[in-house]
Design a protein around this motif. Structure first.
Motif, short mmCIF file in Angstrom:
data_model
loop_
_atom_site.label_atom_id
_atom_site.label_comp_id
_atom_site.label_asym_id
_atom_site.label_seq_id
_atom_site.Cartn_x
_atom_site.Cartn_y
_atom_site.Cartn_z
N GLN A 47 0.83 -1.21 0.00
CA GLN A 47 0.00 0.00 0.00
C GLN A 47 0.86 1.26 0.00
OE1 GLN A 47 -2.22 -0.96 3.57
NE2 GLN A 47 -4.10 -1.38 2.39
N LYS A 48 1.89 1.27 0.81
CA LYS A 48 2.77 2.44 0.89
C LYS A 48 3.46 2.68 -0.45
CE LYS A 48 6.52 4.45 3.61
NZ LYS A 48 7.45 4.25 4.74
N GLU A 49 3.90 1.61 -1.10
CA GLU A 49 4.56 1.72 -2.40
C GLU A 49 3.62 2.31 -3.45
OE1 GLU A 49 7.34 -1.38 -4.56
OE2 GLU A 49 5.23 -1.92 -4.88
N ARG A 50 2.34 2.02 -3.34
CA ARG A 50 1.37 2.48 -4.33
C ARG A 50 0.70 3.80 -3.95
NH1 ARG A 50 0.37 -1.21 -8.41
NH2 ARG A 50 2.19 -2.57 -8.48
N GLY A 51 1.17 4.42 -2.87
CA GLY A 51 0.61 5.71 -2.48
C GLY A 51 -0.74 5.61 -1.79
N LEU A 52 -1.07 4.43 -1.29
CA LEU A 52 -2.32 4.23 -0.57
C LEU A 52 -2.08 4.38 0.93
CD1 LEU A 52 -3.56 1.06 -2.51
CD2 LEU A 52 -4.27 3.42 -2.88
N LYS A 53 -3.17 4.52 1.68
CA LYS A 53 -3.04 4.60 3.14
C LYS A 53 -2.58 3.23 3.65
CE LYS A 53 -6.80 4.89 5.59
NZ LYS A 53 -8.03 5.43 6.22
N PRO A 54 -1.39 3.17 4.28
CA PRO A 54 -0.85 1.87 4.71
C PRO A 54 -1.48 1.37 6.01
CG PRO A 54 0.71 3.60 5.24
CD PRO A 54 -0.44 4.27 4.53
N ASP A 55 -2.76 1.04 5.94
CA ASP A 55 -3.47 0.60 7.15
C ASP A 55 -3.63 -0.91 7.23
OD1 ASP A 55 -5.28 0.19 5.11
OD2 ASP A 55 -6.78 1.61 5.85
N GLY A 56 -3.19 -1.63 6.20
CA GLY A 56 -3.29 -3.08 6.21
C GLY A 56 -4.65 -3.62 5.87
N VAL A 57 -5.62 -2.75 5.65
CA VAL A 57 -6.97 -3.22 5.29
C VAL A 57 -7.01 -3.49 3.78
CG1 VAL A 57 -9.42 -2.63 5.20
CG2 VAL A 57 -8.03 -1.92 7.16
N VAL A 58 -7.38 -4.71 3.43
CA VAL A 58 -7.51 -5.06 2.01
C VAL A 58 -8.92 -4.67 1.57
CG1 VAL A 58 -7.42 -6.91 0.30
CG2 VAL A 58 -5.90 -6.97 2.29
N GLY A 59 -9.00 -3.51 0.91
CA GLY A 59 -10.29 -3.00 0.45
C GLY A 59 -10.26 -2.72 -1.04
N PRO A 60 -11.28 -2.02 -1.55
CA PRO A 60 -11.38 -1.80 -3.01
C PRO A 60 -10.16 -1.13 -3.64
CG PRO A 60 -13.44 -1.23 -1.92
CD PRO A 60 -12.46 -1.52 -0.83
N ALA A 61 -9.62 -0.09 -2.98
CA ALA A 61 -8.49 0.62 -3.57
C ALA A 61 -7.25 -0.27 -3.62
CB ALA A 61 -8.19 1.89 -2.78
N THR A 62 -7.02 -1.03 -2.56
CA THR A 62 -5.86 -1.92 -2.52
C THR A 62 -6.00 -3.03 -3.55
OG1 THR A 62 -5.50 -1.44 -0.18
CG2 THR A 62 -4.48 -3.44 -1.06
N ILE A 63 -7.20 -3.59 -3.66
CA ILE A 63 -7.43 -4.66 -4.64
C ILE A 63 -7.26 -4.12 -6.05
CG2 ILE A 63 -9.19 -6.21 -5.58
CD1 ILE A 63 -10.24 -6.49 -2.68
N ARG A 64 -7.75 -2.89 -6.29
CA ARG A 64 -7.60 -2.31 -7.62
C ARG A 64 -6.12 -2.12 -7.96
NH1 ARG A 64 -11.07 1.37 -6.98
NH2 ARG A 64 -9.71 3.09 -6.35
N ALA A 65 -5.31 -1.74 -6.96
CA ALA A 65 -3.88 -1.59 -7.20
C ALA A 65 -3.22 -2.92 -7.51
CB ALA A 65 -3.21 -0.95 -5.97
N MET A 66 -3.77 -4.01 -6.95
CA MET A 66 -3.20 -5.34 -7.20
C MET A 66 -3.62 -5.90 -8.56
SD MET A 66 -4.06 -7.22 -3.60
CE MET A 66 -3.49 -6.62 -2.01
#
Length: 638
Positions: free
Chosen positions: A360-379
């Motif tokens: 998450q940190k590498e992708r500029g997302l909030k590094p909270d460890g929650v796997v949600g829509p934004a994190t999944i979209r980045a993956m």
């Protein structure tokens, strides 16, 4: 006290403005309540707790909470792209090379000249037909072609009387490699003329060769121009682009190619050499190589998946597999033991949480460890094909910017919702930003940071006065007086209650510095025609969101003091002391700093790894349409 009137907009309040459909129950609200959402804010917050799509957030996430001056009713538009016009290349006819010599006159006019036998007729060559062939090009390309081929001392480059030369065939091959640099080979495609023997037109073969000669020179010059300034003019895509299109010196190109031992190498050398472009070029080659090797299909994660630390979820297998496919080498190396130890567990334990946070940190997302829509979209959100298209648009946009961004500059990338401060060629800091909503987009342009203003006034823009404040002011003209806002009419301060808000007036409204000031503690100015700048904000909660296209157009900074210290070349503590005075003060930066307010859905990070972002404004799509129109215009009609 310094008044920054450049940030203030004159509000023309027309007598024809009506109250129909305007809210009338605002008696218990303040101006900041209006700006931050109005009396229905709690109800809206409850509605917003439900998941919102990217489109819904971009369209409806404003909450009326932004001060920047971009009138909604007169925002820039997207255009139907029109490519640059072309014309016929005109080579002046010269004396035929096979014409017999004219006998020279001797003596007086009434004395007959002696007979002189005509010279042997010179053989025809392709150049003899330069004035007859019809080849089209843009005006600046046509002028260079005309200048070269109108000079009888300049030799042909690509053909001989017997056919296409070896140099000509090398150039045809070189132009097919345009896609390696994000260009379209179709834009420069040309077919070598076939050998013909036409009894009805014995000169057809030579005429075809000359047509090919001129056409290939025009294609090569177009390619060279495209590599420097891009295939398309961004200002023709939308009013949100503001670029002075680069001029390209094409005059020496044909002579250089005539003398070059390797025309393909010359073409390659004309492409941008910046580290950002090189990273994109290499990434493009990598993605195409993966596709050609039929690599494994991207792993998907079930739609609607949300996994919080400590929970169990069968989709974790896909989450770990997706990260392994798309994460950088650094993340893969740092968490190699986690990948090795992971089996088919469905438990979201501490080691996996740290892996997700790093991603998450590498992708500029909030590094909270929650796997949600934004994190999944980045993956999983972008296939190789999608990434390739993003790279093509990004490589085009790089060409609109200077070839060298500089050793010290500020770079705002709107789709990433981030700003970066580069010093001595290295990223020194980065932070989250809020940019314009889809309805109030931030422009794409470059400028220079000149001033930091501490404890700024907020000059309320016309759009907010007319669209958001006028209904309340008509009901309660003293409203702004009670809130401490300053109202000026005709350059003279007046009370808000003195203004007839139903009549036509030229009125200035501004909010003095203070804790509730809409611009916060400071703003960083780079004067431009769009009234866009970077600034602080009281609305800190917006920075917690992953989708941050929420403002009226300006750029809100998550850590304004840190950025101000960087551009001022001082410390955060000194910036704090300036703010603590409470005085409005504008200070010039010691040295003007380039700022690039950009839009890239593919851009390399500080480690050179290309990251991909959502096209929140749809600008990639508009650019791709312009590509197609341009290619269609450049393709010869049958």
């Amino acid at each position: 006290m310094t008044i920054n009137r450049s940030a203030m907009f004159t509000a023309f309040l027309a007598v024809t403005t009506v109250l129909g459909g305007m809210p009338s129950q605002a008696d218990a609200t303040t101006l900041l309540d209006l700006l931050r959402g109005g009396p229905g804010r709690q109800a809206r917050q409850q509605q917003q707790s439900a998941p919102m799509s990217l489109e819904q957030q971009a369209r409806g996430g404003l909450e009326m909470g932004d001060p920047e001056p971009l009138p909604k009713v007169k925002g820039p538009q997207y255009y139907t792209y029109k490519p640059e016009a072309t014309r016929l290349i005109a080579i002046k006819a010269s004396a035929p090379s096979n014409a017999p010599s004219t006998p020279a006159a001797v003596g007086s006019a009434d004395v007959a000249a002696p007979f002189v036998a005509p010279t042997t007729t010179a053989p025809l060559e392709p150049r003899s037909f330069a004035a007859e062939v019809k080849v089209r090009a843009t005006d600046d390309v046509a002028k260079v072609v005309e200048a070269y081929y109108s000079d009888p001392q300049k030799p042909l480059i690509w053909v001989t009387p017997n056919g296409v030369s070896e140099r000509g065939r090398q150039m045809l091959d070189a132009l097919t490699e345009a896609d390696q640099f994000g260009l379209s080979p179709e834009d420069y495609a040309l077919t070598a003329p076939a050998a013909v023997n036409d009894p009805a037109d014995p000169n057809r073969a030579l005429r075809d060769l000359m047509s090919f000669e001129l056409a290939l020179s025009a294609k090569v010059l177009t390619y060279v121009q495209d590599t420097t300034r891009g295939r398309i003019d961004p200002n023709r895509i939308s009013g949100y682009y503001d670029f002075k299109r680069k001029s390209v010196n094409l005059a020496p190109v044909l002579d250089m190619l005539r003398r070059s031992p390797d025309v393909a190498a010359y073409l390659r050398s004309r492409n941008p050499q910046s580290p950002q472009f090189v990273a994109m070029r290499d990434e493009l080659a990598r993605l195409r190589a993966e596709d050609s090797q039929a690599s494994a299909q991207p792993i998907t994660v079930a739609a609607g998946t949300v996994v919080k630390p400590g929970e169990a979820n069968p989709e974790l297998v896909n989450v770990v597999g997706a990260i392994k496919q798309v994460a950088s080498e650094a993340v893969l190396k740092d968490h190699a033991e986690t990948f090795t130890a992971f089996g088919q567990s469905t438990q979201y334990g501490p080691e996996l949480v740290e892996l997700v946070k790093a991603f998450q940190k590498e992708r500029g997302l909030k590094p909270d460890g929650v796997v949600g829509p934004a994190t999944i979209r980045a993956m999983t959100g972008h296939s190789n094909a999608e990434k390739i298209e993003k790279l093509k648009v990004a490589m085009e946009a790089v060409r609109w910017l200077p070839a060298d961004l500089g050793q010290r500059y500020v770079f705002i990338n709107q789709p990433a919702f981030n700003v970066y401060y580069i010093n001595e060629g290295r990223e020194q800091l980065s932070m989250r930003v809020v940019v314009g909503s889809k309805a109030n987009q931030t422009y794409f342009f470059q400028d220079q940071i000149q001033t930091v203003e501490f404890n700024p006034y907020w000059g309320v823009p016309k759009s907010i006065i007319v669209n958001e404040m006028l209904p309340k002011l008509r009901q309660d003209p003293s409203y702004l007086d009670r809130l401490g806002y300053e109202v000026s009419y005709g350059g003279r301060k007046v009370a808000s209650s003195q203004v007839d808000w139903y009549s036509t007036h030229a009125v200035d409204v501004r909010q003095p510095p203070g804790g509730d000031n809409a611009l916060g503690e400071l703003k960083i100015l780079f004067p431009n025609d769009h009234a866009i700048y970077m600034h602080d904000t009281p609305s800190k909660s917006y920075f917690k969101r992953d989708m941050r296209a929420l403002s009226h157009g300006c750029v809100r900074l998550a850590e304004p003091r840190v950025m101000a210290a960087a551009v001022m070349g001082t410390t955060v503590e000194e910036i704090g002391r300036q703010i603590a005075t409470g005085q409005n003060r504008a200070v010039q930066v010691p040295q003007k700093i380039p700022v690039y307010v950009s839009y890239f859905t593919a851009w390399p990070d500080k480690n050179g790894v290309v990251q991909y972002f959502d096209d929140v404004y749809g600008r990639d799509t508009a650019t791709q349409k312009a590509f197609k129109v341009t290619t269609d215009a450049r393709t010869p009609r049958a």
